[in-house]
Design an enzyme around this catalytic site. Structure first.
Site, PDB file in Angstrom:
ATOM      1  N   ARG A 156       0.261  -6.779 -41.469  1.00 14.67           N
ATOM      2  CA  ARG A 156      -0.312  -5.481 -41.832  1.00 14.67           C
ATOM      3  C   ARG A 156      -0.959  -5.529 -43.214  1.00 14.67           C
ATOM      4  O   ARG A 156      -0.527  -6.260 -44.091  1.00 14.67           O
ATOM      5  CB  ARG A 156       0.816  -4.440 -41.811  1.00 14.67           C
ATOM      6  CG  ARG A 156       0.375  -3.004 -41.870  1.00 14.67           C
ATOM      7  CD  ARG A 156       1.585  -2.086 -41.839  1.00 14.67           C
ATOM      8  NE  ARG A 156       2.312  -2.090 -43.099  1.00 14.67           N
ATOM      9  CZ  ARG A 156       3.505  -1.524 -43.276  1.00 14.67           C
ATOM     10  NH1 ARG A 156       4.116  -0.947 -42.254  1.00 14.67           N
ATOM     11  NH2 ARG A 156       4.104  -1.560 -44.446  1.00 14.67           N
ATOM     12  N   ASP A 157      -2.005  -4.707 -43.375  1.00 11.28           N
ATOM     13  CA  ASP A 157      -2.708  -4.568 -44.653  1.00 11.28           C
ATOM     14  C   ASP A 157      -3.282  -5.908 -45.106  1.00 11.28           C
ATOM     15  O   ASP A 157      -3.074  -6.357 -46.227  1.00 11.28           O
ATOM     16  CB  ASP A 157      -1.775  -3.990 -45.719  1.00 11.28           C
ATOM     17  CG  ASP A 157      -2.533  -3.325 -46.858  1.00 11.28           C
ATOM     18  OD1 ASP A 157      -3.752  -3.139 -46.732  1.00 11.28           O
ATOM     19  OD2 ASP A 157      -1.901  -2.998 -47.877  1.00 11.28           O
ATOM     20  N   ASP A 204      -5.690   1.777 -41.169  1.00  9.44           N
ATOM     21  CA  ASP A 204      -6.430   0.676 -41.809  1.00  9.44           C
ATOM     22  C   ASP A 204      -6.752  -0.505 -40.901  1.00  9.44           C
ATOM     23  O   ASP A 204      -7.678  -1.256 -41.193  1.00  9.44           O
ATOM     24  CB  ASP A 204      -5.680   0.115 -43.021  1.00  9.44           C
ATOM     25  CG  ASP A 204      -5.981   0.854 -44.301  1.00  9.44           C
ATOM     26  OD1 ASP A 204      -6.677   1.870 -44.259  1.00  9.44           O
ATOM     27  OD2 ASP A 204      -5.492   0.416 -45.355  1.00  9.44           O
ATOM     28  N   ASP A 241       0.917   5.386 -53.526  1.00  5.63           N
ATOM     29  CA  ASP A 241       0.052   4.432 -52.824  1.00  5.63           C
ATOM     30  C   ASP A 241       0.332   2.999 -53.264  1.00  5.63           C
ATOM     31  O   ASP A 241      -0.063   2.050 -52.593  1.00  5.63           O
ATOM     32  CB  ASP A 241      -1.417   4.734 -53.113  1.00  5.63           C
ATOM     33  CG  ASP A 241      -1.874   6.061 -52.543  1.00  5.63           C
ATOM     34  OD1 ASP A 241      -1.384   6.444 -51.465  1.00  5.63           O
ATOM     35  OD2 ASP A 241      -2.724   6.721 -53.166  1.00  5.63           O
ATOM     36  N   TYR A 275       3.116   2.502 -37.634  1.00  9.36           N
ATOM     37  CA  TYR A 275       2.530   1.664 -38.686  1.00  9.36           C
ATOM     38  C   TYR A 275       3.418   0.467 -38.971  1.00  9.36           C
ATOM     39  O   TYR A 275       4.231   0.486 -39.881  1.00  9.36           O
ATOM     40  CB  TYR A 275       2.353   2.527 -39.942  1.00  9.36           C
ATOM     41  CG  TYR A 275       1.654   1.881 -41.123  1.00  9.36           C
ATOM     42  CD1 TYR A 275       0.438   1.229 -40.987  1.00  9.36           C
ATOM     43  CD2 TYR A 275       2.209   1.972 -42.400  1.00  9.36           C
ATOM     44  CE1 TYR A 275      -0.206   0.672 -42.079  1.00  9.36           C
ATOM     45  CE2 TYR A 275       1.576   1.423 -43.502  1.00  9.36           C
ATOM     46  CZ  TYR A 275       0.366   0.768 -43.336  1.00  9.36           C
ATOM     47  OH  TYR A 275      -0.271   0.223 -44.432  1.00  9.36           O
ATOM     48  N   SER A 296       0.543  -2.479 -49.039  1.00 13.35           N
ATOM     49  CA  SER A 296       1.421  -1.931 -48.007  1.00 13.35           C
ATOM     50  C   SER A 296       1.739  -2.981 -46.944  1.00 13.35           C
ATOM     51  O   SER A 296       1.861  -2.679 -45.767  1.00 13.35           O
ATOM     52  CB  SER A 296       0.773  -0.703 -47.359  1.00 13.35           C
ATOM     53  OG  SER A 296       0.565   0.311 -48.298  1.00 13.35           O
TER      54      SER A 296
END
Length: 388
Positions: free
Chosen positions: A124-125, A172, A353, A119, A131
């Site tokens: 990212r995200d 994701d 989270d 990850y 995140s």
């Protein structure tokens, strides 16, 4: 994890828990083939680093005189969880997991399957940002991802042929390519995601490594318009991986519900699932499998049940952050769905989270002991049967 475009989607609208047989290191392992469940006859790796974090939770219950839940914490500490490698600096987490798994394998004589999460994509995200990672494509992120992250990641698992690995690829990411292309950040990230994940797949083609592409969850991709589109995106990425390597790239299947709260078998069907075929994760896996087969992809799944929602805890699927929940069924519990390899705990319960949802939640990834105490209190009954 979160379906940022859930409203748009709505409008468009196993393995037994018995101890595995002892592993004989003198007998060659059966080749990794499409019809062999990699979890069968193996022990889910119990991560000592996660168990150590739970000492704080055990101490909290002990201080309150709550011996029943203190004992339950001890049982949770014996449950296999996945190890997240979310930054370049996290790569030593693989070394620690390999060392601990080898020690457990030597002690018990039982073949270990180590769960890892890969990850660290650039950008990212792209749809939410809670995140967001360390790499940015505008700052040479894709090269760094390949050379500084994927290459040493692959070298570490390649060197541990005495273990099995189940690796979840980039939670994701590809789901954002299905539903969130109207978000400029996701549209810009799309080619980076495709190339990066395809590179990871082609770099991890080892018989003892079993790859599961992230397929979000039933509340995100489980709607009729999204499932065929998702299967097409998955197929395109695997095809790119095949072009990168010297042979056709193989994945074992797909991971669902990573870091989310959907039950595998819902005791109560929530009102917000009314128009969906994928109203729990078992139904989502079954529904998606037909579209995967049409694209020539393996219709096999692992399903994260680390934190299973409490019935009625959410008013809509879009609630994704530190939702009221309990630890779910113990990994390896018989799941009564032939397309599911295993129920697993991918998200370590207790790691936040983000600064949202449950009161006083810290930043994503930080320990939230009040939350994990709730998970213990609401834990699935199978936790009580774990042997110490």
């Amino acid at each position: 994890m979160r379906p940022t475009s859930l409203l748009a989607a709505l409008s468009a609208a196993g393995v037994a828990s018995a101890s595995p047989p002892r592993w004989n290191p003198l007998v060659l392992r059966q080749n990794s083939t499409d019809d062999v469940n990699p979890f069968a006859g193996k022990t889910h790796f119990v991560n000592p680093a996660y168990a150590a974090k739970l000492e704080q939770t055990h101490a909290a219950f002990t201080a309150k005189g709550d011996s029943a839940n203190a004992l339950r914490v001890r049982k949770v500490q014996q449950v296999g969880t996945f190890v997240w490698v979310s930054r370049i600096s996290d790569l030593p987490n693989i070394d620690a997991a390999v060392e601990a798994a080898r020690a457990a394998q030597t002690k018990t004589g039982q073949r270990q399957i180590v769960g890892l999460v890969l990850y660290n994509l650039p950008d990212r995200d792209c749809s939410a940002g809670e995140s967001a990672g360390e790499l940015k494509s505008a700052e040479d992120g894709l090269r760094r991802y390949k050379e500084e992250y994927i290459a040493p990641y692959a070298a570490r698992v390649a060197a541990a042929k005495d273990l099995d690995f189940a690796i979840v690829l980039e939670p994701d990411s590809l789901a954002n390519l299905v539903t969130n292309m109207e978000i400029p950040g996701c549209a810009a990230a799309a080619p980076i995601y495709r190339e990066g994940i395809a590179h990871a797949i082609s770099a991890l083609q080892f018989d003892h490594v079993h790859l599961y592409l992230d397929a979000a969850h039933g509340g995100w991709l489980g709607w009729d318009p999204n499932m065929p589109a998702a299967a097409k995106v998955f197929s395109e990425v695997v095809a790119i991986a095949s072009k990168n390597g010297t042979q056709k790239a193989r994945i074992r299947g797909f991971a669902t519900n990573v870091s989310n709260y959907n039950p595998f078998n819902a005791v109560v069907r929530e009102n917000y699932t009314e128009f969906s075929k994928s109203w729990d994760e078992s139904n989502y896996c079954t529904s998606l499998s037909a579209y995967l087969k049409e694209e020539g992809l393996p219709a096999r799944f692992i399903v994260d049940q680390g934190r299973v929602q409490m019935p009625g805890a959410r008013k809509e699927w879009g609630e994704w952050c530190n939702v009221e929940a309990g630890f779910g069924p113990v990994p390896g519990t018989s799941n009564n769905n032939t397309v599911v390899d295993s129920l697993v705990w991918i998200k370590p319960g207790g790691e936040s989270d983000g600064r949202c949802g449950f009161p006083n939640s810290p930043a994503a990834g930080q320990w939230h002991d009040e939350y994990v105490q709730m998970l213990v209190k609401n834990a699935h009954s199978s936790i009580d049967s774990v042997k110490l």
